[in-house]
Design a protein around this motif. Sequence first.
Motif, short mmCIF file in Angstrom:
data_model
loop_
_atom_site.label_atom_id
_atom_site.label_comp_id
_atom_site.label_asym_id
_atom_site.label_seq_id
_atom_site.Cartn_x
_atom_site.Cartn_y
_atom_site.Cartn_z
N GLN A 152 0.87 -1.18 0.00
CA GLN A 152 0.00 0.00 0.00
C GLN A 152 0.91 1.23 0.00
OE1 GLN A 152 -2.26 -0.56 3.60
NE2 GLN A 152 -3.92 -1.64 2.57
N GLU A 154 0.65 5.36 -0.78
CA GLU A 154 -0.32 6.43 -0.98
C GLU A 154 0.35 7.79 -0.80
OE1 GLU A 154 -3.45 5.74 1.82
OE2 GLU A 154 -3.83 3.69 1.10
N THR A 165 -4.06 15.97 -5.74
CA THR A 165 -4.96 14.83 -5.88
C THR A 165 -4.38 13.63 -5.13
OG1 THR A 165 -5.56 15.61 -8.09
CG2 THR A 165 -6.15 13.34 -7.54
N ASN A 166 -5.24 12.92 -4.42
CA ASN A 166 -4.80 11.71 -3.72
C ASN A 166 -4.57 10.57 -4.72
OD1 ASN A 166 -4.99 12.65 -0.97
ND2 ASN A 166 -7.21 12.58 -1.21
N TYR A 167 -3.54 9.78 -4.46
CA TYR A 167 -3.36 8.54 -5.22
C TYR A 167 -3.24 7.37 -4.25
CZ TYR A 167 1.68 8.37 -4.17
OH TYR A 167 2.90 8.29 -3.52
N GLN A 168 -3.62 6.19 -4.71
CA GLN A 168 -3.47 4.94 -3.95
C GLN A 168 -2.86 3.91 -4.88
OE1 GLN A 168 -6.96 6.14 -4.16
NE2 GLN A 168 -6.46 7.59 -2.54
N TYR A 169 -1.60 3.64 -4.69
CA TYR A 169 -0.87 2.66 -5.49
C TYR A 169 -0.80 1.38 -4.67
CZ TYR A 169 2.81 1.29 -8.89
OH TYR A 169 3.56 0.68 -9.87
N HIS A 170 -1.81 0.52 -4.82
CA HIS A 170 -1.92 -0.71 -4.03
C HIS A 170 -1.65 -1.91 -4.92
CE1 HIS A 170 -4.63 1.02 -0.58
NE2 HIS A 170 -3.58 1.78 -0.84
N TYR A 227 -4.36 6.37 -10.88
CA TYR A 227 -4.07 6.92 -9.56
C TYR A 227 -4.95 6.35 -8.45
CZ TYR A 227 -8.15 9.95 -10.26
OH TYR A 227 -9.42 10.42 -10.46
N THR A 228 -6.04 5.69 -8.81
CA THR A 228 -6.92 5.11 -7.80
C THR A 228 -7.70 3.95 -8.42
OG1 THR A 228 -8.58 5.65 -6.11
CG2 THR A 228 -8.91 6.59 -8.29
N MET A 229 -8.38 3.16 -7.58
CA MET A 229 -9.12 1.98 -8.02
C MET A 229 -8.22 1.02 -8.81
SD MET A 229 -12.13 2.13 -6.74
CE MET A 229 -13.03 0.93 -7.70
#
Length: 258
Positions: A152, A154, A165-170, A227-229
């Motif tokens: 995870q 982020e 902008t938020n990103y979530q690199y999971h 960047y997300t999902m």
Amino acid sequence: MKKIALLLSLAFVACGTDDDTTTPLAKSDVAINFTQSFDGDIITINEFSNLVYVNENEDLLSVSRLRYLMTDIVLTDADGIETVIADYKLVDVGESTGATIASPTSFAQGDYTLSMRFGFSDTDNTTAAYPDLNVVDWGVPAPLGGGYHYMQMEGMYINDADENTNYQYHAIRAAQNPGDNPTLTDTSIAIELGTITIEGIDTIIEVDMNIAEWYKNPNQWNLNELYTMLMPNYDAQIMMNQNGQNVFSLGSIIYAQE
């Protein structure tokens, strides 16, 4: 004359026995220390949330959360004998936990090869099997195949509209057609770090994650598009696996002689 010959023979045997005696190799305690960098710039919790990193796509970004799972950490000697340092370890940079692993046994000084894996292999990636990982919400939802996260990461980035902008690199095991019966692809990464020389009374081996590589090669990552999902995005997970092949490398090795 026979008595003299017998005495000489015994003396020769005794000398031969002394010559065959070998001194056991000295032992060394070993520790693995995981570090993080961005193309050479060291990343610690002190740099969290600072928009100071530029990826290959020239996206300006920060890191505010970073947790990743390393498994099957093994040292193998010249005879092919493997010693497990740890079955798995969750490194949480923000919480300053898991970065250092002390071997449960000491090692004879000499050359070894170091190997490990990013994430669980399919064999070990069993839903709810690890209580300590369950407690820290490391699990993956059932429609995405269950099991556990690999990473995870982020933070924030500046998008094309010049907005924070938020990103979530999971990273997880890639799941195609999420739902009741997804098709799963093992995207964990086997890591071979080459030959390590163990010496002195302590050997500390640094293993570095270069975060810049997650965005670089062979896929130039565009955070404006990805960047997300990303967990249910099968193609994105395959790209992460491809980019992750060069993320981990051997850093410095520190020896204590006394």
